[in-house]
Design an enzyme around this catalytic site. Structure first.
Site, PDB file in Angstrom:
ATOM      1  N   TRP A 140     -21.056 -70.768 -40.461  1.00 28.48           N
ATOM      2  CA  TRP A 140     -20.308 -71.508 -41.486  1.00 28.48           C
ATOM      3  C   TRP A 140     -20.351 -73.013 -41.233  1.00 28.48           C
ATOM      4  O   TRP A 140     -20.276 -73.455 -40.092  1.00 28.48           O
ATOM      5  CB  TRP A 140     -18.852 -71.041 -41.444  1.00 28.48           C
ATOM      6  CG  TRP A 140     -17.904 -71.988 -42.089  1.00 28.48           C
ATOM      7  CD1 TRP A 140     -17.300 -73.081 -41.508  1.00 28.48           C
ATOM      8  CD2 TRP A 140     -17.474 -71.973 -43.450  1.00 28.48           C
ATOM      9  NE1 TRP A 140     -16.517 -73.715 -42.431  1.00 28.48           N
ATOM     10  CE2 TRP A 140     -16.599 -73.069 -43.626  1.00 28.48           C
ATOM     11  CE3 TRP A 140     -17.732 -71.128 -44.529  1.00 28.48           C
ATOM     12  CZ2 TRP A 140     -15.984 -73.343 -44.840  1.00 28.48           C
ATOM     13  CZ3 TRP A 140     -17.114 -71.407 -45.740  1.00 28.48           C
ATOM     14  CH2 TRP A 140     -16.255 -72.500 -45.884  1.00 28.48           C
ATOM     15  N   ASN A 142     -18.438 -76.719 -42.890  1.00 31.49           N
ATOM     16  CA  ASN A 142     -17.787 -77.539 -43.907  1.00 31.49           C
ATOM     17  C   ASN A 142     -18.011 -79.012 -43.591  1.00 31.49           C
ATOM     18  O   ASN A 142     -19.185 -79.408 -43.418  1.00 31.49           O
ATOM     19  CB  ASN A 142     -16.335 -77.124 -44.194  1.00 31.49           C
ATOM     20  CG  ASN A 142     -15.362 -77.088 -43.044  1.00 31.49           C
ATOM     21  OD1 ASN A 142     -15.475 -76.255 -42.173  1.00 31.49           O
ATOM     22  ND2 ASN A 142     -14.389 -77.963 -43.035  1.00 31.49           N
ATOM     23  N   ASP A 143     -16.993 -79.825 -43.532  1.00 33.40           N
ATOM     24  CA  ASP A 143     -17.129 -81.292 -43.512  1.00 33.40           C
ATOM     25  C   ASP A 143     -18.220 -81.854 -42.597  1.00 33.40           C
ATOM     26  O   ASP A 143     -18.402 -81.388 -41.476  1.00 33.40           O
ATOM     27  CB  ASP A 143     -15.839 -81.934 -42.993  1.00 33.40           C
ATOM     28  CG  ASP A 143     -14.594 -81.359 -43.598  1.00 33.40           C
ATOM     29  OD1 ASP A 143     -14.682 -80.490 -44.468  1.00 33.40           O
ATOM     30  OD2 ASP A 143     -13.516 -81.796 -43.175  1.00 33.40           O
ATOM     31  N   TRP A 167     -14.995 -69.656 -42.616  1.00 34.53           N
ATOM     32  CA  TRP A 167     -14.312 -70.679 -41.822  1.00 34.53           C
ATOM     33  C   TRP A 167     -13.658 -70.069 -40.574  1.00 34.53           C
ATOM     34  O   TRP A 167     -13.077 -68.992 -40.631  1.00 34.53           O
ATOM     35  CB  TRP A 167     -13.230 -71.369 -42.675  1.00 34.53           C
ATOM     36  CG  TRP A 167     -12.647 -72.548 -41.981  1.00 34.53           C
ATOM     37  CD1 TRP A 167     -13.102 -73.830 -42.046  1.00 34.53           C
ATOM     38  CD2 TRP A 167     -11.525 -72.558 -41.089  1.00 34.53           C
ATOM     39  NE1 TRP A 167     -12.335 -74.646 -41.242  1.00 34.53           N
ATOM     40  CE2 TRP A 167     -11.361 -73.890 -40.642  1.00 34.53           C
ATOM     41  CE3 TRP A 167     -10.654 -71.586 -40.608  1.00 34.53           C
ATOM     42  CZ2 TRP A 167     -10.353 -74.270 -39.755  1.00 34.53           C
ATOM     43  CZ3 TRP A 167      -9.660 -71.966 -39.715  1.00 34.53           C
ATOM     44  CH2 TRP A 167      -9.512 -73.292 -39.302  1.00 34.53           C
ATOM     45  N   PHE A 199     -11.409 -80.208 -35.234  1.00 35.03           N
ATOM     46  CA  PHE A 199     -11.436 -80.585 -36.644  1.00 35.03           C
ATOM     47  C   PHE A 199     -12.260 -81.871 -36.833  1.00 35.03           C
ATOM     48  O   PHE A 199     -12.813 -82.427 -35.891  1.00 35.03           O
ATOM     49  CB  PHE A 199     -10.000 -80.779 -37.152  1.00 35.03           C
ATOM     50  CG  PHE A 199      -9.362 -79.514 -37.679  1.00 35.03           C
ATOM     51  CD1 PHE A 199      -9.887 -78.259 -37.407  1.00 35.03           C
ATOM     52  CD2 PHE A 199      -8.211 -79.581 -38.465  1.00 35.03           C
ATOM     53  CE1 PHE A 199      -9.288 -77.093 -37.899  1.00 35.03           C
ATOM     54  CE2 PHE A 199      -7.603 -78.437 -38.959  1.00 35.03           C
ATOM     55  CZ  PHE A 199      -8.139 -77.194 -38.676  1.00 35.03           C
ATOM     56  N   SER A 200     -12.224 -82.347 -38.084  1.00 33.11           N
ATOM     57  CA  SER A 200     -13.099 -83.460 -38.463  1.00 33.11           C
ATOM     58  C   SER A 200     -12.759 -84.770 -37.762  1.00 33.11           C
ATOM     59  O   SER A 200     -11.640 -84.966 -37.295  1.00 33.11           O
ATOM     60  CB  SER A 200     -13.022 -83.657 -39.967  1.00 33.11           C
ATOM     61  OG  SER A 200     -13.616 -82.540 -40.581  1.00 33.11           O
ATOM     62  N   ARG A 264      -4.687 -85.771 -39.359  1.00 31.64           N
ATOM     63  CA  ARG A 264      -6.016 -85.417 -38.851  1.00 31.64           C
ATOM     64  C   ARG A 264      -7.142 -86.297 -39.385  1.00 31.64           C
ATOM     65  O   ARG A 264      -6.941 -87.162 -40.216  1.00 31.64           O
ATOM     66  CB  ARG A 264      -6.327 -83.960 -39.193  1.00 31.64           C
ATOM     67  CG  ARG A 264      -6.259 -83.610 -40.670  1.00 31.64           C
ATOM     68  CD  ARG A 264      -6.622 -82.140 -40.856  1.00 31.64           C
ATOM     69  NE  ARG A 264      -6.566 -81.733 -42.231  1.00 31.64           N
ATOM     70  CZ  ARG A 264      -5.491 -81.271 -42.849  1.00 31.64           C
ATOM     71  NH1 ARG A 264      -4.356 -81.167 -42.194  1.00 31.64           N
ATOM     72  NH2 ARG A 264      -5.541 -80.922 -44.119  1.00 31.64           N
ATOM     73  N   ASP A 265      -8.341 -85.991 -38.883  1.00 33.80           N
ATOM     74  CA  ASP A 265      -9.617 -86.545 -39.339  1.00 33.80           C
ATOM     75  C   ASP A 265      -9.760 -88.043 -39.047  1.00 33.80           C
ATOM     76  O   ASP A 265     -10.029 -88.854 -39.945  1.00 33.80           O
ATOM     77  CB  ASP A 265      -9.824 -86.282 -40.847  1.00 33.80           C
ATOM     78  CG  ASP A 265      -9.573 -84.829 -41.226  1.00 33.80           C
ATOM     79  OD1 ASP A 265      -9.679 -83.961 -40.330  1.00 33.80           O
ATOM     80  OD2 ASP A 265      -9.271 -84.557 -42.399  1.00 33.80           O
ATOM     81  N   GLU A 316      -7.140 -86.063 -46.907  1.00 32.48           N
ATOM     82  CA  GLU A 316      -7.961 -85.604 -45.774  1.00 32.48           C
ATOM     83  C   GLU A 316      -9.147 -86.544 -45.623  1.00 32.48           C
ATOM     84  O   GLU A 316      -9.504 -87.288 -46.537  1.00 32.48           O
ATOM     85  CB  GLU A 316      -8.497 -84.189 -46.033  1.00 32.48           C
ATOM     86  CG  GLU A 316      -7.409 -83.144 -46.179  1.00 32.48           C
ATOM     87  CD  GLU A 316      -7.942 -81.726 -46.321  1.00 32.48           C
ATOM     88  OE1 GLU A 316      -7.342 -80.822 -45.753  1.00 32.48           O
ATOM     89  OE2 GLU A 316      -8.974 -81.514 -46.986  1.00 32.48           O
TER      90      GLU A 316
HETATM   91  C1  FRU Z   1     -11.366 -80.905 -44.943  1.00 29.51           C
HETATM   92  C2  FRU Z   1     -10.643 -80.302 -43.774  1.00 29.51           C
HETATM   93  C3  FRU Z   1     -10.214 -81.373 -42.789  1.00 29.51           C
HETATM   94  C4  FRU Z   1     -10.126 -80.629 -41.504  1.00 29.51           C
HETATM   95  C5  FRU Z   1     -11.265 -79.654 -41.630  1.00 29.51           C
HETATM   96  C6  FRU Z   1     -11.047 -78.354 -40.927  1.00 29.51           C
HETATM   97  O1  FRU Z   1     -12.190 -80.025 -45.596  1.00 29.51           O
HETATM   98  O2  FRU Z   1      -9.526 -79.583 -44.236  1.00 29.51           O
HETATM   99  O3  FRU Z   1      -9.029 -82.035 -43.138  1.00 29.51           O
HETATM  100  O4  FRU Z   1     -10.281 -81.464 -40.401  1.00 29.51           O
HETATM  101  O5  FRU Z   1     -11.450 -79.426 -43.016  1.00 29.51           O
HETATM  102  O6  FRU Z   1     -12.178 -77.570 -40.939  1.00 29.51           O
END
Ligand code: FRU
Length: 622
Positions: A140, A142-143, A167, A199-200, A264-265, A316
């Site tokens: 998987w 994502n970001d 995820w 996380f990101s 976060r991020d 985010e």
């Molecule tokens: C955005 C998010 C971020 C987080 C990450 C977790 O898509 O929700 O805020 O860090 O994905 O996978």
């Protein structure tokens, strides 16, 4: 307690170089009760292959070395039938290894199918895997995270689950590229640990050795997220050009002063006027600014966001960049990129931005709170952030999906792709400053051959058949649309089954539209699943109306363009269509899942004649 031993047939023979003797690898299963199994391995091969069934609950799989740093990974081990396998790395050189697997019944089919192996086949098995967009080899994604350029390489880290195509188990996956379009897959760079999911976040090049890990060390900032610790900011450094990272021993470097749950991020950047590092972090419905001299101690400065843009949504993945307006370096503006979920006008996730000024402490937006500007007008453009260390060029990379259905797209071996990288710039229209997102010029190197059609006069309908050997096996359509007196002018990208993605300009309502209601598969999965089980209750209430969430058209205001004629670049890949109008004044990114390759174009107008000029059909390939 009843203990059931289950000896699996010897699955593997390895050669130990020291002894030059073949050594047998073997695995024995010890079921303790119904839901805890100890996997005993002698002479571990490289991997334990774990059988996956995506609809199953997650089991807890832990390499048990006896260390407090051992972490259980959440894995959907197959109970009724095996859909695919993921590799679980075993320690090399050891005589024995022990893996504990909790929360999986002793009757599950995974036990008959679990095996040892020294290789893992990553040859593509997904019909919808893009031809020229970045995807992970398996698992998987994502970001995009930690985007940074160094020594001729663009680093793309990303939210990655190596243990299944849904995820979970957030790691930073890693790919590198010399040209932003051809990517080499590397091993994950930062793994989930006892502080939580990784996380990101972002990566900087520490040119002045502020953190003490050496001049030009790569320093990554990410959020550790877990039920126990909440969301806290952490740091790790790399001295081998981003291949491996060492986590800072005193993590976390930043926790929320008010106990915020969503914090976060972190995006870190060098702020020249103050000669300091700055961090912008999403903090519920705000973005918070911090500054630091050494990248380890951070001082709170201010926050911005409450009430701005579409309301009320979770902020985010921030970014904060400075760009010249209309190319004029004497007129620089700051832009805050805010990814919001939900909040997209078409449902789910989207990227908005605010243009304004920054005085080293506070950001002031130029426009009223109620004004929202969108970086992309599609439904599959999220968590978009920019590369560090690229000089004057600001290059952004989106994740090409939407949290409404990201976990259930009709893909199995991998799930998640990046949209094409975009170069950002500011332009003025009717006294307002907007940000254009144009596909990077490096994509031109993907053009393998071009069919040129100088002019197509369209009245009602014109079909151009047999476009190369298939449009969505990799094509860029380039054209100038001169609408003339037409009220609607557009084209369908279609296949013999009549499945089509429609792109048209509606001059009456002033919209550029991309409609995927008849694009192919429009319903999949059982429901849009929440992607966080920990800390993220709001995702659980998100829409499960997956058919309506996917089957729709998205649109952008044509008022962003100058009018008269419109220059289009349309990138079609196996499961995506990206539209760029007038150098990215409009960008629109949508996933599509045609069940057969699109291979023709049908142009049409309503209400008058239009001309399509300079139609170039570029066949693309890596
Ligand atoms: C955005 C998010 C971020 C987080 C990450 C977790 O898509 O929700 O805020 O860090 O994905 O996978």
């Amino acid at each position: 307690m009843k203990i059931k031993f289950n000896h699996l047939a010897v699955a593997f023979t390895a050669v130990t170089f020291a002894a030059c003797q073949p050594q047998e690898s073997a695995v024995t299963l010890e079921h303790q009760g119904d839901t805890l199994t100890i996997v005993h391995i002698t002479n571990p091969s490289k991997y334990l292959l774990l059988p996956i069934q995506e609809s199953c609950n997650e089991g807890k799989v832990k390499l048990d070395t006896g260390s407090p740093a051992d972490v259980a990974m959440d894995v959907r081990l197959a109970v009724d039938s095996v859909e695919y396998y993921v590799p679980f790395a075993l320690p090399q050189g050891a005589k024995k290894a022990k893996v504990t697997i909790g929360r999986v019944s002793a009757n599950a089919v995974c036990w008959e199918n679990i095996s040892l192996a020294d290789t893992f086949d990553t040859a593509n098995t997904d019909y919808y895997r893009p031809e020229y967009h970045h995807t992970p080899l398996y698992g998987w994604m994502n970001d995009a995270n930690g985007l940074v350029y160094k020594d001729g390489e663009y680093h793309l880290y990303f939210q990655y689950n190596p243990y299944g195509s849904k995820w979970g188990n957030m790691h930073w996956g890693h790919s590198v590229s010399k040209d932003l379009v051809r990517w080499e897959h590397l091993d994950p760079a930062i793994a989930r640990d006892t502080l939580g999911h990784i996380f990101s976040g972002s990566t900087v090049i520490d040119h002045n050795n502020s953190a003490g890990y050496g001049k030009d060390a790569m320093i990554a900032f990410y959020t550790s997220a877990s039920d126990e610790n909440g969301q806290i900011q952490c740091m790790a450094y790399s001295n081998d050009n981003g291949r491996t990272y060492t986590k800072y021993e005193n993590n976390p470097i930043l926790t929320p002063f008010d106990g915020l749950k969503d914090f976060r991020d972190p995006k870190v950047f060098w702020y020249e006027p103050a000669q300091k590092w700055y961090m912008i972090v999403s903090a519920d419905k705000n973005m918070r600014f911090y500054s630091s001299a050494d990248l380890k101690n951070w001082e709170y400065l201010s926050q911005f966001g409450e009430g701005y843009g579409v309301q009320p949504n979770q902020f985010e993945c921030p970014d904060f960049i400075q760009l010249p307006v209309d190319g004029n370096k004497d007129n620089m503006k700051w832009v805050m990129i805010v990814n919001i979920n939900p909040g997209c006008p078409f449902g789910g996730s989207a990227t908005e931005y605010f243009v304004g000024d920054f005085d080293g402490k506070e950001f002031k937006c130029d426009t009223d709170k109620s004004i929202t500007k969108w970086l992309d007008f599609g439904k599959d453009h999220y968590a978009t952030v920019c590369f560090s260390n690229t000089g004057d060029r600001i290059i952004a990379v989106p994740w090409m999906s939407n949290w409404q259905y990201a976990n259930v797209t009709p893909i199995r071996q991998y799930r998640g792709a990046n949209a094409l990288p975009r170069e950002l710039s500011l332009y003025t229209k009717n006294g307002e400053v907007y940000m254009a997102a144009n596909v990077v010029k490096e994509t031109e190197t993907l053009r393998k051959s071009t069919r040129k059609i100088e002019s197509v006069n369209v009245e009602n309908e014109t079909v151009i058949d047999s476009i190369t050997d298939g449009i969505n096996s990799g094509v860029e359509l380039e054209m100038d649309i001169v609408p003339g007196k037409a009220q609607i002018v557009g084209f369908d990208i279609m296949n013999a089954k009549g499945e089509k993605t429609k792109i048209y300009l509606d001059l009456k309502s002033g919209r550029a539209v991309m409609d995927r209601t008849e694009s192919g598969l429009i319903a999949f999965g059982e429901k849009a699943e929440p992607h966080f089980k920990e800390n993220h209750d709001r995702r659980k209430t998100e829409s499960v109306n997956y058919i309506n969430d996917f089957a729709l058209g998205t649109w952008a205001p044509l008022s962003l363009c100058e009018g008269k004629s419109y220059h289009l670049n349309v990138f079609v890949d196996k499961c995506s269509v990206e539209l760029f109008v007038d150098g990215g004044r409009i960008a629109m990114t949508n996933l599509v899942f045609p069940t057969e390759v699109y291979n023709s174009l049908r142009f049409y107008t309503e209400g008058g004649k239009a001309e399509i000029k300079n139609l170039n059909i570029h066949k693309l390939g890596l």
